[in-house]
Design a protein around this motif. Structure first.
Motif, PDB file in Angstrom:
ATOM      1  N   ALA A   6      17.465  88.728  25.978  1.00  0.00           N
ATOM      2  CA  ALA A   6      16.179  88.187  25.539  1.00  0.00           C
ATOM      3  C   ALA A   6      15.602  87.201  26.549  1.00  0.00           C
ATOM      4  N   VAL A   7      16.429  86.241  26.972  1.00  0.00           N
ATOM      5  CA  VAL A   7      15.987  85.223  27.937  1.00  0.00           C
ATOM      6  C   VAL A   7      17.103  85.078  28.981  1.00  0.00           C
ATOM      7  N   PRO A   8      17.055  85.839  30.057  1.00  0.00           N
ATOM      8  CA  PRO A   8      18.168  85.887  31.006  1.00  0.00           C
ATOM      9  C   PRO A   8      18.420  84.573  31.744  1.00  0.00           C
ATOM     10  N   TYR A   9      17.433  83.696  31.821  1.00  0.00           N
ATOM     11  CA  TYR A   9      17.655  82.438  32.543  1.00  0.00           C
ATOM     12  C   TYR A   9      18.284  81.352  31.664  1.00  0.00           C
ATOM     13  N   ILE A  10      18.427  81.607  30.362  1.00  0.00           N
ATOM     14  CA  ILE A  10      19.211  80.706  29.508  1.00  0.00           C
ATOM     15  C   ILE A  10      20.608  81.304  29.429  1.00  0.00           C
ATOM     16  N   ILE A  11      21.526  80.732  30.178  1.00  0.00           N
ATOM     17  CA  ILE A  11      22.829  81.328  30.459  1.00  0.00           C
ATOM     18  C   ILE A  11      23.874  80.835  29.455  1.00  0.00           C
ATOM     19  N   ASP A  12      24.673  81.755  28.942  1.00  0.00           N
ATOM     20  CA  ASP A  12      25.741  81.380  28.026  1.00  0.00           C
ATOM     21  C   ASP A  12      26.735  80.460  28.727  1.00  0.00           C
ATOM     22  N   GLU A  13      26.903  79.250  28.188  1.00  0.00           N
ATOM     23  CA  GLU A  13      27.750  78.265  28.858  1.00  0.00           C
ATOM     24  C   GLU A  13      29.202  78.706  28.942  1.00  0.00           C
TER      25      GLU A  13
ATOM     26  N   SER B 239      31.906  81.464  18.027  1.00  0.00           N
ATOM     27  CA  SER B 239      30.722  82.045  17.418  1.00  0.00           C
ATOM     28  C   SER B 239      30.027  81.060  16.496  1.00  0.00           C
ATOM     29  N   ALA B 240      30.729  80.016  16.105  1.00  0.00           N
ATOM     30  CA  ALA B 240      30.143  78.990  15.246  1.00  0.00           C
ATOM     31  C   ALA B 240      30.037  77.690  16.010  1.00  0.00           C
ATOM     32  N   ALA B 241      29.092  76.853  15.606  1.00  0.00           N
ATOM     33  CA  ALA B 241      28.935  75.560  16.271  1.00  0.00           C
ATOM     34  C   ALA B 241      30.129  74.684  15.979  1.00  0.00           C
TER      35      ALA B 241
ATOM     36  N   SER C  23      21.912  77.083  16.317  1.00  0.00           N
ATOM     37  CA  SER C  23      21.766  78.466  16.788  1.00  0.00           C
ATOM     38  C   SER C  23      20.314  78.933  16.778  1.00  0.00           C
ATOM     39  N   ILE C  24      19.434  78.100  17.285  1.00  0.00           N
ATOM     40  CA  ILE C  24      18.024  78.463  17.420  1.00  0.00           C
ATOM     41  C   ILE C  24      17.917  79.619  18.410  1.00  0.00           C
ATOM     42  N   PRO C  25      17.108  80.644  18.127  1.00  0.00           N
ATOM     43  CA  PRO C  25      17.000  81.787  19.044  1.00  0.00           C
ATOM     44  C   PRO C  25      16.513  81.353  20.431  1.00  0.00           C
ATOM     45  N   PRO C  26      17.110  81.897  21.484  1.00  0.00           N
ATOM     46  CA  PRO C  26      16.669  81.561  22.841  1.00  0.00           C
ATOM     47  C   PRO C  26      15.187  81.842  23.080  1.00  0.00           C
ATOM     48  N   SER C  27      14.636  82.846  22.401  1.00  0.00           N
ATOM     49  CA  SER C  27      13.215  83.152  22.572  1.00  0.00           C
ATOM     50  C   SER C  27      12.338  81.975  22.161  1.00  0.00           C
ATOM     51  N   THR C  28      12.804  81.203  21.186  1.00  0.00           N
ATOM     52  CA  THR C  28      12.064  80.008  20.771  1.00  0.00           C
ATOM     53  C   THR C  28      12.093  78.965  21.871  1.00  0.00           C
ATOM     54  N   PHE C  29      13.258  78.802  22.508  1.00  0.00           N
ATOM     55  CA  PHE C  29      13.353  77.901  23.651  1.00  0.00           C
ATOM     56  C   PHE C  29      12.459  78.396  24.785  1.00  0.00           C
TER      57      PHE C  29
ATOM     58  N   VAL D 103      19.070  75.529  36.809  1.00  0.00           N
ATOM     59  CA  VAL D 103      20.107  76.340  36.168  1.00  0.00           C
ATOM     60  C   VAL D 103      20.240  75.855  34.732  1.00  0.00           C
ATOM     61  N   VAL D 104      20.076  76.763  33.776  1.00  0.00           N
ATOM     62  CA  VAL D 104      20.073  76.393  32.359  1.00  0.00           C
ATOM     63  C   VAL D 104      21.256  77.040  31.655  1.00  0.00           C
ATOM     64  N   PHE D 105      22.096  76.208  31.040  1.00  0.00           N
ATOM     65  CA  PHE D 105      23.194  76.707  30.215  1.00  0.00           C
ATOM     66  C   PHE D 105      22.927  76.349  28.755  1.00  0.00           C
ATOM     67  N   MET D 106      23.398  77.207  27.851  1.00  0.00           N
ATOM     68  CA  MET D 106      23.317  76.929  26.416  1.00  0.00           C
ATOM     69  C   MET D 106      24.678  77.207  25.793  1.00  0.00           C
ATOM     70  N   ASP D 107      25.148  76.275  24.955  1.00  0.00           N
ATOM     71  CA  ASP D 107      26.515  76.418  24.440  1.00  0.00           C
ATOM     72  C   ASP D 107      26.652  77.500  23.368  1.00  0.00           C
ATOM     73  N   TYR D 108      25.650  77.659  22.497  1.00  0.00           N
ATOM     74  CA  TYR D 108      25.759  78.626  21.408  1.00  0.00           C
ATOM     75  C   TYR D 108      24.474  79.444  21.254  1.00  0.00           C
ATOM     76  N   ASN D 109      24.648  80.744  21.068  1.00  0.00           N
ATOM     77  CA  ASN D 109      23.570  81.672  20.728  1.00  0.00           C
ATOM     78  C   ASN D 109      22.709  82.075  21.917  1.00  0.00           C
ATOM     79  N   ALA D 110      23.196  81.909  23.128  1.00  0.00           N
ATOM     80  CA  ALA D 110      22.451  82.425  24.283  1.00  0.00           C
ATOM     81  C   ALA D 110      22.357  83.946  24.188  1.00  0.00           C
ATOM     82  N   ASP D 111      21.241  84.497  24.673  1.00  0.00           N
ATOM     83  CA  ASP D 111      21.012  85.941  24.606  1.00  0.00           C
ATOM     84  C   ASP D 111      20.494  86.392  25.965  1.00  0.00           C
ATOM     85  N   PHE D 112      21.376  86.962  26.774  1.00  0.00           N
ATOM     86  CA  PHE D 112      21.024  87.354  28.140  1.00  0.00           C
ATOM     87  C   PHE D 112      19.916  88.390  28.157  1.00  0.00           C
TER      88      PHE D 112
END
Length: 401
Positions: A197-204, A371-373, A140-146, A186-195
């Motif tokens: 904060a980083v709208p292009y990292i999309i909640d899978e 909500s959990a990995a 669950s690394i913050p999307p802002s770090t990515f 197109v970027v998807f993230m399975d856990y902890n995406a934050d639209f």
């Protein structure tokens, strides 16, 4: 001279009208779709992203001879061969995001930033191609770090940002529109995406449903395993790779089943991609959007030909060669040497190091537990297996997709 004034005014008005019309024509031309080839085919330019099938690589960076590796060619060669979905697993190491399986202290494929730089270089050289990146984020690394790594690679400018957190399958833009707009990643993230904060990292799981992963059954039924949206309206990802199980020190582990690989990646028959896709079509009355595989090159062009038929386009003309890593016997060594690049192929590239993953469980996960990995145990290559098992006995868990 006065009699000339009306003529001068008429000439000026005519010129202004011409300039205005020319400018409007230019603006209209700019608004017209310019892309004529999309992912290799003109026919795909008018298709929505949610109505196209893409072939993908499970653990795309896990390239090597070890028993737990998943691919035979590096990411550049995967893309050159036609792979359009890249899946990666991420962990923090010294405050830097790394591509690791289980634990970076055991195995690491290097920084995500290097991987993204390679991807950015390929996209720049292939301006009519759209690629999807699926990031698993068990810590669950913050999307802002990515986001910092995406900005450094220049991919933030290429990444597509949807209008909202969840997009219906039929609401995605066409491939042509995405290419025209320069939004080809197109970027998807399975856990902890934050639209926000980083709208292009999309909640899978708001946008994609997956079937079971790391299975040992060749049935591949394409039933829902993970989602937080409606399978009827979201994109569909089928995990079409087969594992086998073995027991070490009383612990069951899952490893990529290379002995059945040519069957798993074949066009038809029990356990084949053809069968797995047919199961998806029978159940959901549409093609899957993503087909995720191990050792994609084991059967040459077969998986690519199948995907082309699903998209209603001609089969690719390039020849996919089988890597010696794919066809060879898995090694139990804890490290593998990089193969030298002698032709258009290479077994490894840059920071790619042999790594691998397995899961100890592939049970169904309800949307309420997202909500959990995932609580599946990943086992690295045999060379570090004893260390992993001892760590597990001490209560250390490695979680990943």
């Amino acid at each position: 001279m006065r009699f000339l004034i009306p003529f001068l005014f008429a000439a000026l008005a005519s010129t202004a009208a011409f300039v205005s019309a020319h400018t409007a024509d230019q603006q209209q031309q700019q608004q017209v779709k310019r892309a004529t080839t999309c992912n290799g085919h003109a026919e795909l330019c008018g298709k929505g992203f949610g109505n196209v099938t893409f072939l993908g690589t499970h653990n795309s960076y896990a390239v090597g001879k070890e028993v737990a590796d998943n691919q035979g060619w590096n990411v550049t060669e995967q893309l050159n061969d036609g792979i359009r979905l890249l899946q990666v697993q991420t962990h923090l190491l010294n405050r830097e995001i790394n591509l690791c399986h289980s634990s970076c202290s055991l195995q690491s494929s290097g920084p995500l930033s290097n991987y993204l730089s390679t991807l950015s270089t390929w996209l720049a050289a292939n301006p009519t191609e759209i690629v999807t990146l699926l990031i698993t984020n068990p810590e669950s690394i913050p999307p802002s770090t990515f986001g910092q790594d995406f900005v450094a690679a220049g991919l933030d400018k290429l990444a597509y940002s949807p209008a909202s957190t969840a997009t219906s399958r039929d609401e995605w833009p066409t491939l042509g529109a995405m290419i025209d707009q320069g939004k080809r990643l197109v970027v998807f993230m399975d856990y902890n995406a934050d639209f926000g904060a980083v709208p292009y990292i999309i909640d899978e799981f708001s946008n994609v449903f997956e079937d079971a992963y790391d299975t040992t059954s060749q049935d591949f039924p394409c039933t829902v395993n993970r989602t937080s949206g409606s399978p009827e309206t979201t994109l569909m990802l089928t995990n079409h790779y087969l594992d086998y199980t073995t027991t070490i020190f009383g612990l069951q582990v899952f490893l990529s089943d290379k002995s059945n690989l040519t069957t798993t990646n074949s066009a038809s028959g029990y356990g084949s991609i053809g069968q797995g896709v047919a199961n998806c079509v029978d159940q959901w009355k549409r093609n899957p959007n993503f087909v995720l595989v191990d050792w994609y090159d084991s059967n040459g062009n077969t998986p690519f030909d199948l995907v082309a038929s699903l998209n209603g386009v001609a089969a690719p003309t390039n020849t996919v060669k089988t890597s010696e890593l794919t066809s060879g016997t898995s090694s139990s060594s804890s490290s593998s040497s990089a193969a030298s690049r002698t032709g258009s192929k290479a077994a490894t590239s840059g920071t790619t190091k042999a790594t691998g993953t397995t899961t100890a469980s592939a049970g169904n996960v309800s949307s309420s537990s997202l909500s959990a990995a995932p609580a599946s145990l990943r086992i690295p290559a045999i060379g570090t297996l004893v260390v992993t098992l001892l760590g597990t006995a001490l209560g250390v868990a490695w979680v990943a997709m």
